[in-house]
Design a protein around this motif. Structure first.
Motif, short mmCIF file in Angstrom:
data_model
loop_
_atom_site.label_atom_id
_atom_site.label_comp_id
_atom_site.label_asym_id
_atom_site.label_seq_id
_atom_site.Cartn_x
_atom_site.Cartn_y
_atom_site.Cartn_z
N GLU A 189 56.44 44.39 24.44
CA GLU A 189 55.25 43.72 23.92
C GLU A 189 54.05 44.16 24.77
OE1 GLU A 189 52.55 42.31 22.07
OE2 GLU A 189 54.50 41.80 21.18
N TRP A 190 53.08 44.77 24.14
CA TRP A 190 51.95 45.32 24.92
C TRP A 190 50.71 44.44 24.85
CZ3 TRP A 190 47.55 47.47 22.31
CH2 TRP A 190 47.69 47.56 20.92
N HIS A 203 48.31 51.24 27.74
CA HIS A 203 49.27 51.40 26.65
C HIS A 203 49.03 52.67 25.82
CE1 HIS A 203 52.09 50.40 23.50
NE2 HIS A 203 51.14 50.60 22.60
N GLY A 204 47.77 52.92 25.46
CA GLY A 204 47.45 54.07 24.61
C GLY A 204 47.87 55.39 25.22
N ALA A 226 54.96 58.83 25.71
CA ALA A 226 56.02 59.41 26.55
C ALA A 226 57.20 58.46 26.68
CB ALA A 226 55.46 59.75 27.93
N ILE A 227 56.92 57.16 26.76
CA ILE A 227 57.99 56.17 26.85
C ILE A 227 58.80 56.17 25.56
CG2 ILE A 227 58.50 53.68 27.00
CD1 ILE A 227 55.98 53.46 28.83
N ALA A 228 58.10 56.19 24.42
CA ALA A 228 58.78 56.20 23.12
C ALA A 228 59.63 57.46 22.96
CB ALA A 228 57.76 56.10 21.99
N ALA A 229 59.09 58.60 23.38
CA ALA A 229 59.82 59.86 23.25
C ALA A 229 61.10 59.82 24.09
CB ALA A 229 58.93 61.02 23.69
N ARG A 230 60.98 59.30 25.30
CA ARG A 230 62.15 59.24 26.19
C ARG A 230 63.22 58.30 25.62
NH1 ARG A 230 63.07 55.65 29.89
NH2 ARG A 230 60.90 55.01 30.15
N LYS A 231 62.80 57.12 25.15
CA LYS A 231 63.77 56.17 24.60
C LYS A 231 64.41 56.71 23.32
CE LYS A 231 62.04 51.91 26.62
NZ LYS A 231 61.45 50.59 26.42
N SER A 241 58.56 66.28 20.94
CA SER A 241 57.17 66.73 21.09
C SER A 241 56.23 65.98 20.14
CB SER A 241 57.12 68.23 20.85
OG SER A 241 55.80 68.67 20.74
N CYS A 242 56.66 65.78 18.90
CA CYS A 242 55.83 65.06 17.92
C CYS A 242 55.52 63.64 18.40
CB CYS A 242 56.54 64.97 16.57
SG CYS A 242 56.71 66.52 15.71
N ILE A 243 56.54 62.98 18.93
CA ILE A 243 56.35 61.60 19.41
C ILE A 243 55.42 61.58 20.62
CG2 ILE A 243 57.53 59.60 20.41
CD1 ILE A 243 60.05 60.49 18.79
N LYS A 244 55.67 62.49 21.53
CA LYS A 244 54.91 62.51 22.79
C LYS A 244 53.42 62.82 22.58
CE LYS A 244 55.29 63.94 27.54
NZ LYS A 244 55.64 65.02 28.41
N THR A 245 53.09 63.48 21.50
CA THR A 245 51.70 63.92 21.31
C THR A 245 50.98 63.15 20.19
OG1 THR A 245 52.40 65.66 19.78
CG2 THR A 245 52.25 66.25 22.10
N HIS A 246 51.63 62.12 19.63
CA HIS A 246 51.04 61.50 18.43
C HIS A 246 49.71 60.80 18.70
CE1 HIS A 246 52.96 57.63 19.72
NE2 HIS A 246 51.99 57.08 19.03
N MET A 247 49.45 60.45 19.95
CA MET A 247 48.21 59.70 20.24
C MET A 247 46.99 60.59 20.47
SD MET A 247 48.32 56.46 19.89
CE MET A 247 47.01 55.76 20.89
N TRP A 248 47.14 61.90 20.38
CA TRP A 248 45.98 62.77 20.55
C TRP A 248 44.87 62.36 19.57
CZ3 TRP A 248 42.93 66.11 17.80
CH2 TRP A 248 42.10 66.92 18.56
#
Ligand SMILES: [Fe+2]
Ligand SMILES: [Fe+2]
Length: 167
Positions: free
Chosen positions: A73-74, A84-85, A90-95, A108-115
């Motif tokens: 919960e953020w 959080h942003g 990176a946390i989501a990609a790792r999990k 890679s898609c998950i790790k970069t989605h916030m660009w």
């Protein structure tokens, strides 16, 4: 979406997983859960590319479903909320890698989605750009209209608190 069966085939093991269902307890925007937000982003992402060639559709569906798989919960005051942003991709990609054994491209898609929030961490493939764009479109829609199913798990006073702005 024209080919719902294909979407469901790519998504099946994720949407049925107990940890993905935990996303019903975590807010995304307004009263909308991460679970519903992630499905909306995956459906829009897939709709955008289902007629395209040369794109990994399985990757698009799976990375979109897991793009916010951070499982915390953020909406709590403090450093976690502020950062959080930047940190959650990176946390989501790792999990997602730990739980679902995702591919390098999905990671890679998950790790970069916030660009462009994450300035130098930008999508490296078409799949990543599609998910990043779909996420923004859905986020704007949710922020403006805040419509969504309020899961019983999200009842105030339970495990979760209401986001500040909804009080
Ligand atoms: Fe995100
Ligand atoms: Fe998102």
């Amino acid at each position: 979406m024209k080919n719902r069966e294909l979407f469901d085939a790519y998504a099946a093991d994720i949407v049925g997983h107990e940890l993905f269902l935990e996303g019903k307890k975590v807010f995304s925007h307004g009263s909308i859960s991460i679970h519903d937000h992630s499905i909306a982003v995956a459906e829009l992402s897939y709709s955008m590319i289902e007629n395209s060639r040369g794109i990994d559709k399985r990757c698009v569906v799976r990375a979109a479903l897991l793009h916010d798989f951070f499982l915390y919960e953020w909406h709590v005051p403090g450093l976690r909320y502020i950062l959080h942003g930047w940190v959650h991709p990176a946390i989501a990609a790792r999990k997602a890698r730990e739980v679902f054994g995702i591919s390098d491209r999905e990671y890679s898609c998950i790790k970069t989605h916030m660009w462009p929030w994450t300035l130098f961490s930008f999508p490296r493939c078409r799949e990543g750009w599609v998910i990043s764009l779909a996420d923004k479109i859905i986020a704007v829609k949710e922020t403006l209209f805040r419509r969504g199913t309020r899961h019983e798990l999200q009842d105030p006073g339970g495990f979760l608190r209401e986001p500040e702005r909804d009080r």
